[in-house]
Design a protein around this motif. Structure first.
Motif, PDB file in Angstrom:
ATOM      1  N   LYS A 168      26.174  11.335 -16.939  1.00 19.67           N
ATOM      2  CA  LYS A 168      26.813  12.621 -16.656  1.00 19.67           C
ATOM      3  C   LYS A 168      27.685  13.053 -17.825  1.00 19.67           C
ATOM      4  O   LYS A 168      27.680  14.221 -18.223  1.00 19.67           O
ATOM      5  CB  LYS A 168      27.645  12.542 -15.385  1.00 19.67           C
ATOM      6  N   ALA A 169      28.436  12.118 -18.387  1.00 19.96           N
ATOM      7  CA  ALA A 169      29.311  12.450 -19.504  1.00 19.96           C
ATOM      8  C   ALA A 169      28.504  12.930 -20.704  1.00 19.96           C
ATOM      9  O   ALA A 169      28.843  13.934 -21.332  1.00 19.96           O
ATOM     10  CB  ALA A 169      30.158  11.240 -19.888  1.00 19.96           C
ATOM     11  N   GLU A 170      27.423  12.222 -21.008  1.00 16.19           N
ATOM     12  CA  GLU A 170      26.590  12.594 -22.146  1.00 16.19           C
ATOM     13  C   GLU A 170      25.983  13.981 -21.958  1.00 16.19           C
ATOM     14  O   GLU A 170      26.037  14.824 -22.855  1.00 16.19           O
ATOM     15  CB  GLU A 170      25.484  11.562 -22.359  1.00 16.19           C
ATOM     16  N   SER A 171      25.435  14.242 -20.782  1.00 14.15           N
ATOM     17  CA  SER A 171      24.825  15.550 -20.548  1.00 14.15           C
ATOM     18  C   SER A 171      25.880  16.655 -20.538  1.00 14.15           C
ATOM     19  O   SER A 171      25.640  17.759 -21.033  1.00 14.15           O
ATOM     20  CB  SER A 171      24.010  15.564 -19.254  1.00 14.15           C
ATOM     21  N   THR A 172      27.072  16.369 -20.028  1.00 18.11           N
ATOM     22  CA  THR A 172      28.156  17.360 -20.014  1.00 18.11           C
ATOM     23  C   THR A 172      28.578  17.717 -21.431  1.00 18.11           C
ATOM     24  O   THR A 172      28.759  18.894 -21.757  1.00 18.11           O
ATOM     25  CB  THR A 172      29.359  16.835 -19.214  1.00 18.11           C
TER      26      THR A 172
END
Length: 74
Positions: free
Chosen positions: A3-7
């Protein structure tokens, strides 16, 4: 992809689209300043996006990542 990477990547791509440069490649090794040409206003916008989406961001803590990968790792 976490989630952090995609955000982080989605936020960067959104800012690039707003600037009219959606074709710039966003990779972990991409430099926020040299490769993506982010200015202080864009970094502030990215910081606000990350704070809203993830509840935290490195810029608030005084950490200024040099690359997309460093930002994702935070």
């Amino acid at each position: 992809m976490s989630k952090a990477e995609s955000t982080v990547i989605d936020g960067i791509k959104l800012l690039l689209e707003r600037r009219g440069e959606p074709r710039l490649t966003v990779e972990p090794a991409s430099s926020m300043s040299a490769d993506l040409n982010f200015d202080s206003l864009e970094l502030a916008e990215l910081s606000a996006m990350l704070e809203d989406a993830l509840g935290d961001d490195p810029y608030t803590e005084g950490i200024i990542p040099e690359t997309v990968g460093e930002l994702i790792a935070y």
